[in-house]
Design a protein around this motif. Structure first.
Motif, PDB file in Angstrom:
ATOM      1  N   UNK A   1       0.832  -1.204   0.000  1.00  0.00           N
ATOM      2  CA  UNK A   1       0.000   0.000   0.000  1.00  0.00           C
ATOM      3  C   UNK A   1       0.869   1.258   0.000  1.00  0.00           C
ATOM      4  N   UNK A   2       0.704   2.092  -1.011  1.00  0.00           N
ATOM      5  CA  UNK A   2       1.453   3.335  -1.106  1.00  0.00           C
ATOM      6  C   UNK A   2       2.784   3.213  -1.836  1.00  0.00           C
ATOM      7  N   UNK A   3       3.192   1.998  -2.174  1.00  0.00           N
ATOM      8  CA  UNK A   3       4.469   1.752  -2.854  1.00  0.00           C
ATOM      9  C   UNK A   3       4.209   0.854  -4.059  1.00  0.00           C
ATOM     10  N   UNK A   4       4.580   1.348  -5.240  1.00  0.00           N
ATOM     11  CA  UNK A   4       4.282   0.626  -6.462  1.00  0.00           C
ATOM     12  C   UNK A   4       5.583   0.178  -7.123  1.00  0.00           C
ATOM     13  N   UNK A   5       5.810  -1.123  -7.098  1.00  0.00           N
ATOM     14  CA  UNK A   5       7.029  -1.704  -7.675  1.00  0.00           C
ATOM     15  C   UNK A   5       6.716  -2.306  -9.046  1.00  0.00           C
ATOM     16  N   UNK A   6       7.771  -2.724  -9.711  1.00  0.00           N
ATOM     17  CA  UNK A   6       7.675  -3.332 -11.035  1.00  0.00           C
ATOM     18  C   UNK A   6       7.146  -4.754 -10.964  1.00  0.00           C
ATOM     19  N   UNK A   7       6.690  -5.249 -12.099  1.00  0.00           N
ATOM     20  CA  UNK A   7       6.435  -6.685 -12.218  1.00  0.00           C
ATOM     21  C   UNK A   7       7.783  -7.366 -12.335  1.00  0.00           C
ATOM     22  N   UNK A   8       7.942  -8.465 -11.648  1.00  0.00           N
ATOM     23  CA  UNK A   8       9.193  -9.213 -11.679  1.00  0.00           C
ATOM     24  C   UNK A   8       9.034 -10.484 -12.487  1.00  0.00           C
ATOM     25  N   UNK A   9      10.148 -10.980 -12.968  1.00  0.00           N
ATOM     26  CA  UNK A   9      10.148 -12.266 -13.659  1.00  0.00           C
ATOM     27  C   UNK A   9       9.893 -13.371 -12.651  1.00  0.00           C
TER      28      UNK A   9
ATOM     29  N   UNK B   1       9.465 -18.005 -12.417  1.00  0.00           N
ATOM     30  CA  UNK B   1      10.017 -19.228 -13.018  1.00  0.00           C
ATOM     31  C   UNK B   1       9.437 -19.501 -14.402  1.00  0.00           C
ATOM     32  N   UNK B   2       8.164 -19.183 -14.596  1.00  0.00           N
ATOM     33  CA  UNK B   2       7.542 -19.530 -15.870  1.00  0.00           C
ATOM     34  C   UNK B   2       7.353 -18.330 -16.809  1.00  0.00           C
ATOM     35  N   UNK B   3       7.824 -17.143 -16.444  1.00  0.00           N
ATOM     36  CA  UNK B   3       7.749 -16.025 -17.393  1.00  0.00           C
ATOM     37  C   UNK B   3       8.850 -15.014 -17.112  1.00  0.00           C
ATOM     38  N   UNK B   4       9.369 -14.463 -18.173  1.00  0.00           N
ATOM     39  CA  UNK B   4      10.396 -13.432 -18.095  1.00  0.00           C
ATOM     40  C   UNK B   4       9.730 -12.095 -18.396  1.00  0.00           C
ATOM     41  N   UNK B   5       9.913 -11.139 -17.497  1.00  0.00           N
ATOM     42  CA  UNK B   5       9.335  -9.811 -17.684  1.00  0.00           C
ATOM     43  C   UNK B   5      10.473  -8.800 -17.675  1.00  0.00           C
ATOM     44  N   UNK B   6      10.626  -8.073 -18.763  1.00  0.00           N
ATOM     45  CA  UNK B   6      11.666  -7.049 -18.845  1.00  0.00           C
ATOM     46  C   UNK B   6      11.245  -5.830 -18.024  1.00  0.00           C
ATOM     47  N   UNK B   7      12.251  -5.140 -17.449  1.00  0.00           N
ATOM     48  CA  UNK B   7      11.899  -3.956 -16.679  1.00  0.00           C
ATOM     49  C   UNK B   7      12.917  -2.832 -16.754  1.00  0.00           C
ATOM     50  N   UNK B   8      14.077  -3.016 -17.324  1.00  0.00           N
ATOM     51  CA  UNK B   8      15.035  -1.921 -17.467  1.00  0.00           C
ATOM     52  C   UNK B   8      14.767  -1.179 -18.767  1.00  0.00           C
TER      53      UNK B   8
END
Length: 168
Positions: free
Chosen positions: A85-93, A95-102
């Motif tokens: 609550x109040x802090x919004x982080x990125x989606x992380x990769x 084991x079954x999916x790779x999510x880019x974030x940089x």
């Protein structure tokens, strides 16, 4: 919101507490800035060995100046902070999916492949403001990049004074 490592000189018996993965002693400074690249809050002086989540907990528990964002607003945080609550982080990769974030992964790679990557691209674009703000701050105040010759308490006061001068 983000944290930055600033070199610090400490007594040999305290170096273990301030030692970082870059092989020197530093403070982990946590800051919040607005979209105008102005710091709105700074927590000054957690030993570098502290994880970002621990620095946030220390600031929340011990500093009456720390304020959570208003209801339905968020601090954008990187993966070193909790997604709560109040802090919004990125989606992380996972084991079954790779999510880019940089951002560099989006500049030189294909466009976002799904809603998670689209969110991460927007998130990273907005978070670049804090990165640029710290970059300007460190360039302007070169003393922060050198190994200071004063004890850690004086160094913390200098860093706090710089923060206050920047936000007058």
């Amino acid at each position: 919101m983000d944290g930055k490592h600033v070199c610090v000189k400490v007594k040999p018996e305290l170096q273990g507490m301030y030692w970082n993965r870059h092989d020197n002693a530093s403070l982990n400074i946590m800051a919040i800035c607005d979209l105008n690249m102005l710091f709105t809050y700074i927590w000054n002086g957690a030993p570098d060995s502290c994880h970002d989540t621990v620095v946030l907990q220390i600031a929340q528990q011990s500093d009456s100046e720390f304020h959570l964002p208003p209801s339905e607003k968020y601090y954008l945080v990187d993966s070193g902070y909790p997604n709560k609550q109040g802090f919004l982080a990125l989606y992380r990769s996972s084991q079954n999916r790779v999510v880019r974030y940089h951002m560099s992964q989006f500049y030189f790679g294909p466009p976002p492949r799904n809603k998670h990557e689209l969110f991460n691209q927007c998130h990273a674009s907005l978070r670049s403001v804090i990165e640029r703000t710290f970059g300007v701050w460190k360039k302007k105040w070169r003393i922060l990049s050198d190994f200071p010759r004063y004890n850690v308490h004086v160094q913390k006061r200098v860093k706090q004074q710089i923060y206050q001068m920047e936000n007058i």
